[in-house]
Scaffold this motif. Structure first.
Motif, PDB file in Angstrom:
ATOM      1  N   ASP B 152       0.722  -1.108  -0.023  1.00 47.88           N
ATOM      2  CA  ASP B 152      -0.005   0.337  -0.275  1.00 47.88           C
ATOM      3  C   ASP B 152       0.435   1.465  -0.020  1.00 47.88           C
ATOM      4  OD1 ASP B 152       0.509  -1.002   2.362  1.00 47.88           O
ATOM      5  OD2 ASP B 152      -0.538  -0.115   3.456  1.00 47.88           O
ATOM      6  N   ALA B 153       2.516   1.200  -0.157  1.00 49.61           N
ATOM      7  CA  ALA B 153       2.760   2.488  -0.105  1.00 49.61           C
ATOM      8  C   ALA B 153       2.714   3.216  -1.734  1.00 49.61           C
ATOM      9  CB  ALA B 153       4.242   1.779  -0.049  1.00 49.61           C
ATOM     10  N   HIS B 154       2.713   4.136  -1.153  1.00 50.38           N
ATOM     11  CA  HIS B 154       2.145   5.028  -2.438  1.00 50.38           C
ATOM     12  C   HIS B 154       2.835   6.447  -2.795  1.00 50.38           C
ATOM     13  CE1 HIS B 154      -0.247   6.075   0.824  1.00 50.38           C
ATOM     14  NE2 HIS B 154      -0.372   7.602  -0.141  1.00 50.38           N
ATOM     15  N   PRO B 155       3.532   6.889  -3.769  1.00 54.84           N
ATOM     16  CA  PRO B 155       3.966   8.218  -4.053  1.00 54.84           C
ATOM     17  C   PRO B 155       3.475   9.375  -3.498  1.00 54.84           C
ATOM     18  CG  PRO B 155       4.414   7.023  -6.149  1.00 54.84           C
ATOM     19  CD  PRO B 155       3.097   6.458  -4.810  1.00 54.84           C
ATOM     20  N   VAL B 156       3.686  10.656  -2.823  1.00 56.77           N
ATOM     21  CA  VAL B 156       3.129  10.930  -2.326  1.00 56.77           C
ATOM     22  C   VAL B 156       4.009  12.533  -2.385  1.00 56.77           C
ATOM     23  CG1 VAL B 156       2.162  12.825  -0.371  1.00 56.77           C
ATOM     24  CG2 VAL B 156       1.450  10.384  -0.854  1.00 56.77           C
ATOM     25  N   ARG B 308      14.784   6.196  -3.341  1.00 57.26           N
ATOM     26  CA  ARG B 308      13.272   5.619  -3.422  1.00 57.26           C
ATOM     27  C   ARG B 308      12.879   5.798  -1.428  1.00 57.26           C
ATOM     28  NH1 ARG B 308      10.039   0.455  -4.987  1.00 57.26           N
ATOM     29  NH2 ARG B 308       8.549   0.497  -3.816  1.00 57.26           N
ATOM     30  N   LEU B 310      10.828   5.097   2.191  1.00 54.15           N
ATOM     31  CA  LEU B 310       9.002   5.289   1.902  1.00 54.15           C
ATOM     32  C   LEU B 310       9.124   6.049   4.038  1.00 54.15           C
ATOM     33  CD1 LEU B 310       6.355   4.002   1.844  1.00 54.15           C
ATOM     34  CD2 LEU B 310       7.666   1.639   3.550  1.00 54.15           C
ATOM     35  N   GLU B 318      -2.199  13.589   5.865  1.00 51.37           N
ATOM     36  CA  GLU B 318      -1.241  12.457   5.240  1.00 51.37           C
ATOM     37  C   GLU B 318      -0.159  13.501   5.231  1.00 51.37           C
ATOM     38  OE1 GLU B 318      -2.017  10.581   1.605  1.00 51.37           O
ATOM     39  OE2 GLU B 318      -1.576  12.656   0.703  1.00 51.37           O
ATOM     40  N   GLU B 341       7.013   8.476  -0.887  1.00 48.86           N
ATOM     41  CA  GLU B 341       6.367   6.937  -0.803  1.00 48.86           C
ATOM     42  C   GLU B 341       5.569   7.207   0.688  1.00 48.86           C
ATOM     43  OE1 GLU B 341       6.843   3.172  -2.707  1.00 48.86           O
ATOM     44  OE2 GLU B 341       7.371   3.933  -4.687  1.00 48.86           O
ATOM     45  N   VAL B 343       3.383   5.281   3.793  1.00 50.28           N
ATOM     46  CA  VAL B 343       1.957   4.191   4.001  1.00 50.28           C
ATOM     47  C   VAL B 343       1.309   4.836   4.922  1.00 50.28           C
ATOM     48  CG1 VAL B 343       3.394   2.507   5.334  1.00 50.28           C
ATOM     49  CG2 VAL B 343       1.582   1.714   4.639  1.00 50.28           C
TER      50      VAL B 343
END
Lengths: 330, 711
Positions: B152-156, B308, B310, B318, B341, B343
């Motif tokens: 469920d990690a996603h770039p923000v 990268r 996380l 957020e 990224e 989570v």
């Protein structure tokens, strides 16, 4: 916070009488631990009996060559006393390795012995803890325990005793004096702290309502060549993750007498008698020092995240004993 | 280029000359009052009640039993609290953190979530009742598992783009003579400032007054106005002295709950957070897990860079810890990819904490650079010099003075780097293995629009009014010096008043932008005043006041890569038989534009470097998997460096390359001191022991497990 009654005692018998048999009453020494625990709700005494001004603040040589230390002697005064520094240097070093200057000025010998574990589950009233609430469980077993016990613990509690001073006292066969309504009593430090077993909430063998009045150190020539070394996660102002109090008498390269105690590995200052037995009469070499450590640590039962303590204690024992042996050889 | 720590730069020479804090005497004598100790008549006290479950729903709040307790005046909770407007984007460009907008629903998104406020006549009564308040929950399973590879990690995006990429990474790595591919982690960290959050709210003549400890009164007013739907002129926030902020002192549960209670009771209400409450209510730095891949030619020139990162946020707000942003400024490569990224987990909301992104990001990137130097057989300083870009690697913009190379050369000279034996694990002193390490540092030099007013008083003195915040940085003193030079008078004729939203909008003490932003506005107001002052003419009793607003000027600043830069050096001693690591000395050479007050600037830089020691060796908030809460959340359990951990720490600066387009010249020193510091220490630990420590903090147990050459 809960309101409480505060009384200041004028003398020892008065203090014991003020506390009475009330399980909700506590003696107040320097307050450096009890007051913190009251703020967090771990301790909620209905009455405090302040004993800090009792006339128990003397350090005196005993007739037999030992030392009598009053229970309200501050940590600072204990560490600075010339007889302590000369005859039991590891004790002075241990005290100075603890807390901060301000805390040592407040903290007392009696309070130091009776301080509670700093286990983060014990100090958080929202978590289970068998020591705080018997039968509620021990989250440390499967939770955070990298600074918990590897010796003498049980499935009920793996907390460690935080005292540095107590480790040196354990090495030197100290005896704790106390007063009760029925009269005075004594406990060897070896018997002062109870095994954890299934009653981690019962920490000492003191009778209910007893007031610690002092500590007596026996005459112990080997203690004049002693050392305390503490490892912690910063250079100052932190509890040990492992410590050693050691005294060594070496002549002709052979250990004639040895005293060894460990800190931060058990629910109490841990006298390393198995190690002492290996040391006595053995060559004063790193090989035998390691064998002594291994003899003691054979009983270690580490948890998943604190096994390093076994390595740490072995290394510390070898390092400290080697230093003492080298000094003896000079 | 030479080091210049005291060079006067203006007519009177106040700027650039060491000056003790103008409020220093008040602070050391106790005359300076902090938010929690300012007396008010008829003051009531609120105590927050926090959730004991990590996820679930509040079923009941048993107010009846505590309302009968001595002194208790009210219990606020989701069932009776006023509804707030939380559907807005505030002046920092983000919506409000629901942790601050208290008591709006029955959801519990993390352990230590505010569920009620008990108000009583005394703090002791409020606390006793708060501890007695029974709250029942419908508990739900929680998830706090933070690790690389979460699906469920996603770039923000956060305050910078989530992802940047150019070139063909895999081709770049394939063509590289040397490749470093490593994972680095940093733990959850907390601001741990000395002064806890504290606020008193009261209604006075139809106006809401909040006496607070914050990093910007404009910021707090803006949020309270929107949440409570008030007229902007109806709210005044004051914050005169602040005992540290580090990014944590914005709008928090204490101000909002105090306003609620003061409104309900129509009397002043104070809410002070305990140290333990601060650990879940006031933000923190997220843990990070970062993968850095570097590909280089045989001589160490980068061909491919992939960073990268996380980080973790709460389920209600957020926030991204943009650790991968560092490489967008510091190092170029034909193939270049950076990604931040996030989570979402059942944990408290993280927030800005001193050098957000740069602090953890520089640890990973600069440690990876050190590994690359080892692989290539290139000196770590030389490796940075060979990879010093002349344009922004991602933006393509020119640098407004990039003095990285100069900082390294000066630092290497003063540290004695040239004599360094590159081999690891070979220097011994008693039980200690010795090593040295280095790392680069950077931090953006931004600016926020601000207004200021300067008054020429009839008695020949001057009063500056600006809603600045001195959170311990020395900003009040710096602005005094800036104003004095602009006015061409001695500093003792200038009085600077700050920390009051009635002085007009101003930027925050954050992002190392405070002094730069406020000095800009003060200088502009002085220029306006000087035009209005007629030489020889008397000043009227009410004085002559000129105002400034830098909104247009800040927006009109030419686009460039504007940053402070630096080079960090550290020497450490490691006992691999006990795991102890001790920093022996540190040197940081920085280029941070015009230095207003060398005394307090040095304090900021050294303070940042000491944070770097803490980050490298001590700081770590441990989250308990079973409860979702922190283990030992107090300053005994959460370790920061003590005096004994801080050896000789020296910070100095270069005059730096001036930027003719920049009207201020000040770049900010609040955050750059921590950047690269932990990496320099970790790199030194490798040099001492031959073992790479990629997981902070470098605790004794980790050193023991990793081993190394025995002494």
């Amino acid at each position: 916070m809960r309101e409480f009654d505060y009384r200041r005692a004028d003398d020892v018998s008065g203090a014991v009488a003020l506390l009475g048999a009330d399980p909700d009453a506590r003696y107040l020494g320097g307050g450096t631990n009890l007051v913190d625990l009251m703020k967090t709700g771990v301790e909620r005494p209905a009455r405090l009996v302040d004993v800090r001004t009792l006339p128990l603040d003397r350090i005196e040589p005993a007739d037999d060559g030992g030392l009598r230390i009053g229970a309200t002697v501050t940590n600072s005064d204990l560490a600075a006393h010339p007889l302590v520094r000369d005859r039991y240097p590891a004790l002075a070093q241990a005290v100075l390795a603890g807390a901060s200057g301000q805390l040592r000025n407040m903290a007392t010998v009696g309070g130091n012995l009776l301080q509670r574990t700093r286990c983060g589950y014990f100090t958080d009233v929202t978590r289970p803890c068998n020591k705080r609430v018997p039968g509620s469980g021990c989250p440390a077993l499967t939770g955070e325990h990298h600074n918990h016990a590897v010796l003498g613990a049980s499935d009920h509690c793996v907390a460690v005793h935080p005292s540095d001073m107590g480790v040196a006292l354990a090495a030197f066969d100290a005896v704790v004096s106390y007063e009760t309504a029925d009269g005075p009593g004594e406990l060897a430090l070896a018997d002062f702290y109870l095994p954890v077993g299934d009653t981690p909430h019962r920490e000492t063998a003191l009778p209910p309502g007893a007031l610690v009045t002092g500590v007596t150190l026996p005459p112990l020539p080997v203690a004049a060549r002693s050392r305390y070394r503490k490892v912690r996660e910063r250079a100052s102002y932190a509890f040990a993750i492992g410590s050693v109090a050691a005294a060594l008498d070496v002549s002709d390269g052979v250990v004639r007498d040895a005293r060894l105690a460990f800190g931060a590995v058990a629910s109490r200052p841990w006298r390393a008698r198995a190690a002492e037995r290996v040391l006595t009469g053995a060559p004063a070499t790193a090989e035998y020092f390691a064998a002594a450590a291994d003899a003691e640590l054979a009983a270690a039962r580490p948890l998943p995240d604190n096994g390093y303590k076994v390595t740490l204690m072995r290394n510390l024992v070898v390092a400290v004993l080697s230093e003492l042996a080298e000094e003896a050889a000079r | 280029m030479t080091t210049a720590t005291t060079r006067p730069t203006a007519v009177t020479g106040a700027v650039g000359t060491a000056h003790t804090r103008v409020e220093g005497r008040d602070k050391v004598t106790g005359a300076a009052r902090y938010a929690g100790e300012i007396p008010f008549a008829d003051l009531a006290h609120g105590w927050l009640v926090l959730s004991t479950v990590a996820r679930g729903r509040i079923l009941s709040v048993d107010t009846a039993s505590v309302l009968g307790m001595p002194g208790v005046l009210a219990v606020l909770h989701h069932g009776n609290a006023p509804r707030l407007d939380v559907d807005y984007v505030g002046m920092l460009g983000v919506p409000p953190d629901p942790t601050a907008a208290v008591f709006q629903n029955d959801r519990v998104p993390h352990a230590g979530w505010p569920v009620a406020l008990v108000v009583a006549e005394t703090p002791e009564q409020a606390r006793e009742a708060a501890e007695a308040l029974v709250v029942t929950y419908e508990e739900e399973p929680h998830d706090i598992g933070f690790h690389a590879g979460r699906p469920d990690a996603h770039p923000v995006d956060g305050h910078m783009p989530g992802v940047t990429e150019k070139g063909d990474l895999e081709a770049g790595f394939a063509a590289s003579a040397h490749v470093v591919d490593a994972e680095y982690t940093t733990p959850e960290e907390h601001h741990a400032m000395m002064e806890p959050h504290a606020a008193t709210a009261l209604w006075d003549g139809g106006r809401l007054e909040v006496v607070d400890s914050n990093q910007g009164t404009t910021w707090v007013v803006d949020e309270l106005v929107r949440m409570f739907q008030l007229e902007p002129s109806a709210v005044r926030v004051r914050s005169e002295h602040v005992g540290g902020g580090f990014g944590s002192k914005g709008v928090r549960a204490h101000q909002v709950s105090a306003v609620m209670a003061a409104t309900l009771l129509q009397r002043p209400v104070r809410v002070v957070l305990t140290r333990r409450q601060m650990f879940s209510l006031t933000g923190h730095r997220s843990p990070t897990t970062q993968r850095v891949r570097l590909g280089a030619d045989a001589d160490g020139r980068l061909r491919a860079l992939d960073h990268r990162s996380l980080s973790r946020t709460s389920t209600v707000w957020e926030f991204v810890e943009p650790s991968a942003g560092v490489a967008r400024v510091m190092y170029d490569a034909d193939a270049h990819r950076t990604a931040n990224e996030v989570v979402r987990l059942d944990v408290p909301s993280p927030t800005w904490m001193r050098a957000p992104g740069e602090a953890p990001g520089s640890f990973a990137l600069e440690a990876a650079l050190d590994e690359l130097a080892e692989r290539c057989g290139v000196d770590p300083v030389e490796l940075r010099l060979r990879n010093d870009p002349d344009r922004g690697p991602v933006s393509g913009l020119p640098f407004a003075g990039r003095d990285v190379a100069a900082c390294f050369r000066e630092g290497a000279r003063r540290f004695g780097w040239a004599e360094r034996d590159p081999r690891p694990g070979v220097r011994r002193e008693g039980r200690w293995l010795l090593g040295t390490g280095t790392a680069a540092a950077s931090f953006p030099a931004g600016a926020l629009p601000s207004t200021a007013a300067v008054t020429a008083e009839a008695d020949g003195t001057f009063t500056v009014r600006i809603a600045a915040a001195d959170i311990g940085t020395g900003a009040r003193t710096a602005l005094t010096l800036v104003a004095a030079d602009a006015l061409r008078v001695e500093p003792d004729r200038v009085r600077v008043r700050i920390g009051d939203s009635d002085f007009g909008p101003a930027g925050i003490a954050g992002g190392s932008m405070g002094t730069r932003s406020w000095a800009w506005a003060v200088t502009a107001a002085v220029e306006e005043l000087r035009e209005r002052l007629v030489p020889g003419a008397p000043v009227p009793p009410e004085g002559i006041t000129a105002r400034s607003d830098t909104t247009a000027a800040v927006a009109g600043l030419a686009q460039k890569e504007r940053h402070s830069f630096g080079a960090q050096f550290a020497e450490v001693a490691v006992d691999v038989t006990t795991g102890e690591v001790r920093v022996r000395r540190m040197l940081g050479i920085f280029s941070a534009g015009r230095i207003v007050n060398p005394l307090t600037a040095r304090g900021q830089l050294v303070g940042g470097m000491v944070w770097g020691i803490s980050m490298a060796l001590h700081e770590e908030a441990v989250r308990d998997g079973a409860s979702g809460g922190l283990y030992g959340p107090d300053l005994a359990g959460y370790h920061v460096a003590t005096h004994a951990d801080v050896p000789v720490v020296e910070a100095d600066w270069l005059e730096g390359t001036p930027d003719p387009d920049d009207p201020v010249g000040i770049k900010g020193v609040g955050e750059i001191g921590i950047v690269g510091a932990a990496a320099a220490i970790a790199n030194a630990v490798w040099h001492a022991t031959g073992v790479r420590h990629r997981h902070l903090p470098i605790r004794p147990d980790r050193v023991l497990r990793a081993g190394g050459p025995r002494v």
